[in-house]
Design a protein around this motif. Sequence first.
Motif, PDB file in Angstrom:
ATOM      1  N   LEU A   1     -32.432  -9.171  14.938  1.00  0.00           N
ATOM      2  CA  LEU A   1     -32.515  -7.794  15.432  1.00  0.00           C
ATOM      3  C   LEU A   1     -33.666  -7.719  16.425  1.00  0.00           C
ATOM      4  O   LEU A   1     -34.764  -8.187  16.116  1.00  0.00           O
ATOM      5  CB  LEU A   1     -32.759  -6.832  14.263  1.00  0.00           C
ATOM      6  N   LYS A   2     -33.392  -7.162  17.598  1.00  0.00           N
ATOM      7  CA  LYS A   2     -34.416  -7.126  18.649  1.00  0.00           C
ATOM      8  C   LYS A   2     -34.685  -5.685  19.061  1.00  0.00           C
ATOM      9  O   LYS A   2     -33.762  -4.863  19.060  1.00  0.00           O
ATOM     10  CB  LYS A   2     -33.943  -7.908  19.883  1.00  0.00           C
ATOM     11  N   VAL A   3     -35.913  -5.410  19.437  1.00  0.00           N
ATOM     12  CA  VAL A   3     -36.261  -4.086  19.959  1.00  0.00           C
ATOM     13  C   VAL A   3     -37.001  -4.266  21.276  1.00  0.00           C
ATOM     14  O   VAL A   3     -37.766  -5.222  21.446  1.00  0.00           O
ATOM     15  CB  VAL A   3     -37.116  -3.278  18.950  1.00  0.00           C
ATOM     16  N   ILE A   4     -36.740  -3.359  22.191  1.00  0.00           N
ATOM     17  CA  ILE A   4     -37.455  -3.365  23.465  1.00  0.00           C
ATOM     18  C   ILE A   4     -37.716  -1.911  23.850  1.00  0.00           C
ATOM     19  O   ILE A   4     -36.840  -1.058  23.693  1.00  0.00           O
ATOM     20  CB  ILE A   4     -36.651  -4.129  24.548  1.00  0.00           C
ATOM     21  N   ALA A   5     -38.934  -1.623  24.292  1.00  0.00           N
ATOM     22  CA  ALA A   5     -39.276  -0.267  24.766  1.00  0.00           C
ATOM     23  C   ALA A   5     -39.666  -0.366  26.225  1.00  0.00           C
ATOM     24  O   ALA A   5     -40.408  -1.276  26.613  1.00  0.00           O
ATOM     25  CB  ALA A   5     -40.425   0.311  23.938  1.00  0.00           C
ATOM     26  N   ILE A   6     -39.142   0.545  27.034  1.00  0.00           N
ATOM     27  CA  ILE A   6     -39.487   0.562  28.464  1.00  0.00           C
ATOM     28  C   ILE A   6     -39.985   1.950  28.848  1.00  0.00           C
ATOM     29  O   ILE A   6     -39.608   2.949  28.231  1.00  0.00           O
ATOM     30  CB  ILE A   6     -38.270   0.182  29.360  1.00  0.00           C
ATOM     31  N   ASP A   7     -40.841   1.981  29.866  1.00  0.00           N
ATOM     32  CA  ASP A   7     -41.339   3.282  30.348  1.00  0.00           C
ATOM     33  C   ASP A   7     -40.448   3.789  31.479  1.00  0.00           C
ATOM     34  O   ASP A   7     -39.414   3.190  31.790  1.00  0.00           O
ATOM     35  CB  ASP A   7     -42.815   3.175  30.776  1.00  0.00           C
ATOM     36  N   GLU A   8     -40.854   4.905  32.085  1.00  0.00           N
ATOM     37  CA  GLU A   8     -39.992   5.541  33.106  1.00  0.00           C
ATOM     38  C   GLU A   8     -39.845   4.697  34.370  1.00  0.00           C
ATOM     39  O   GLU A   8     -38.925   4.916  35.155  1.00  0.00           O
ATOM     40  CB  GLU A   8     -40.472   6.960  33.441  1.00  0.00           C
ATOM     41  N   LEU A  10     -39.184   1.547  34.098  1.00  0.00           N
ATOM     42  CA  LEU A  10     -38.417   0.418  33.540  1.00  0.00           C
ATOM     43  C   LEU A  10     -39.287  -0.802  33.243  1.00  0.00           C
ATOM     44  O   LEU A  10     -38.802  -1.923  33.172  1.00  0.00           O
ATOM     45  CB  LEU A  10     -37.240   0.012  34.456  1.00  0.00           C
ATOM     46  N   ARG A  11     -40.593  -0.580  33.083  1.00  0.00           N
ATOM     47  CA  ARG A  11     -41.484  -1.691  32.704  1.00  0.00           C
ATOM     48  C   ARG A  11     -41.428  -1.870  31.196  1.00  0.00           C
ATOM     49  O   ARG A  11     -41.453  -0.881  30.448  1.00  0.00           O
ATOM     50  CB  ARG A  11     -42.927  -1.382  33.116  1.00  0.00           C
ATOM     51  N   VAL A  12     -41.372  -3.105  30.762  1.00  0.00           N
ATOM     52  CA  VAL A  12     -41.334  -3.383  29.315  1.00  0.00           C
ATOM     53  C   VAL A  12     -42.726  -3.138  28.741  1.00  0.00           C
ATOM     54  O   VAL A  12     -43.703  -3.725  29.196  1.00  0.00           O
ATOM     55  CB  VAL A  12     -40.884  -4.836  29.053  1.00  0.00           C
ATOM     56  N   ILE A  13     -42.789  -2.254  27.745  1.00  0.00           N
ATOM     57  CA  ILE A  13     -44.101  -1.963  27.144  1.00  0.00           C
ATOM     58  C   ILE A  13     -44.192  -2.479  25.698  1.00  0.00           C
ATOM     59  O   ILE A  13     -45.273  -2.528  25.120  1.00  0.00           O
ATOM     60  CB  ILE A  13     -44.445  -0.455  27.198  1.00  0.00           C
ATOM     61  N   TYR A  14     -43.055  -2.857  25.124  1.00  0.00           N
ATOM     62  CA  TYR A  14     -43.092  -3.398  23.757  1.00  0.00           C
ATOM     63  C   TYR A  14     -41.836  -4.235  23.533  1.00  0.00           C
ATOM     64  O   TYR A  14     -40.747  -3.851  23.965  1.00  0.00           O
ATOM     65  CB  TYR A  14     -43.139  -2.268  22.716  1.00  0.00           C
ATOM     66  N   GLU A  15     -42.000  -5.364  22.855  1.00  0.00           N
ATOM     67  CA  GLU A  15     -40.861  -6.210  22.474  1.00  0.00           C
ATOM     68  C   GLU A  15     -41.159  -6.846  21.135  1.00  0.00           C
ATOM     69  O   GLU A  15     -42.288  -7.247  20.876  1.00  0.00           O
ATOM     70  CB  GLU A  15     -40.683  -7.351  23.491  1.00  0.00           C
ATOM     71  N   ASP A  16     -40.147  -6.965  20.298  1.00  0.00           N
ATOM     72  CA  ASP A  16     -40.317  -7.669  19.026  1.00  0.00           C
ATOM     73  C   ASP A  16     -38.942  -8.008  18.469  1.00  0.00           C
ATOM     74  O   ASP A  16     -37.918  -7.550  18.981  1.00  0.00           O
ATOM     75  CB  ASP A  16     -41.102  -6.808  18.027  1.00  0.00           C
TER      76      ASP A  16
END
Length: 414
Positions: A1-8, A10-16
């Motif tokens: 299971l993967k998670v990715i968070a991006i800002d407005e 589209l820069r990746v700010i979190y991955e795990d």
Amino acid sequence: LKVIAIDEQLRVIYEDNVHFDKDLPEFKTQGGVYIHSDRLTVTSPVLMWVKALDMILEKMKSSGFNFSQVRALSGAGQQHGSVYWKKGSIQILKNTSPELPLHQSLKGCFSVSNSPIWMDSSTASQCRALEKAVGGAQHLASVTGSRAYERFTGNQIAKIYSQNPEVYKQTERISLVSSFAASLFLGTYAPIDYSDGSGMNLLQIWEKAWSKSCLDACAPGLEERLGCPVPSHSVLGPISPYYSQRYGFSPDCKIVAFTGDNPASLAGMRLQEGDIAISLGTSDTLFLWIQEPTPALEGHILCNPVDSQTYMALLCFKNGSLMRERIRDDCASGSWDEFSKALSSTGAGNSGNLGFYFDVMEITPEAVGIHRFNRDNQKVVSRFPKEVEIRALIEGQFMAKRIHAEKLGYKVCK
């Protein structure tokens, strides 16, 4: 299971990620699955997926991730897997306690504890029955985008109904893996989206509605268990209060319909009409945006996740990188550099020499063996010279991809 968070921007700010085998050893999976003794049945434990979600959110929380800033949330799930919710589960899903991790609240919610997944190939008899019931393989493909495939959800449901009618009777809702994951965030049953829904042998891809004849051929009362399908970019509603209370999500955070991994690849690659993408993996996958598809016995037509009025075509070739690696080992001393030099030393068209290389039974087309032809279209049994063999392999693989894409309606733009 993967998670990715991006800002407005589209820069990746979190991955795990959570690794099922390593991080959840109590489920005793290999590669996240159970391969059953018949070697055909392949399943995954539903509660492992739920517990993985608990785990990844706790990891984010302990790292100080600011959930209150999340405006919208969506996802992708492996295509063709299915989840079976037991009668009464919707009430439990709507009223989960923020004091408990999700897997504890939901542990009694599934009538089938091990979900059939895309690797399963145990439904050959159900596939034959479905094709027969609707007037043949080509007719089924013309309606649903694909002939009957063993991993497709309609056939998996038919197997569960025929082998365990009581279990089916206890089931109030059937989700795909994608809509199941969306349901966990929504706190109620999320609808199946058109795009992932087109990998079930149940959805009329032209009308975007369930096919009555396909549903009836698989199991009784199936339409009410599936709910109404929706466009892949639908906003389904706000996040469940559970996540606001336990993790600090804003109550205004929107849940957008989840879709299958293949449609998500088309969206993520930002394909447009006329574009084609090829994933060169163990199996090679080809997917493309298509306006006027012609469903065939090989390959799949799915509803386009980005534009509900158009389609995506999907072709899978089993003899992918393993075949290329074998020819590299045989003809280029196991070196990709040597392989590339040999390829560059020959001209396009390979002086008329052509080869099709299938170490294992191919999906598209159904063929096996090594087939070499010279410039006079005579079949050649002996090997080509090494550099000719290498170009014959690469050109043959890509020619096959083009031919089968054109059969599905792809037009090469001049």
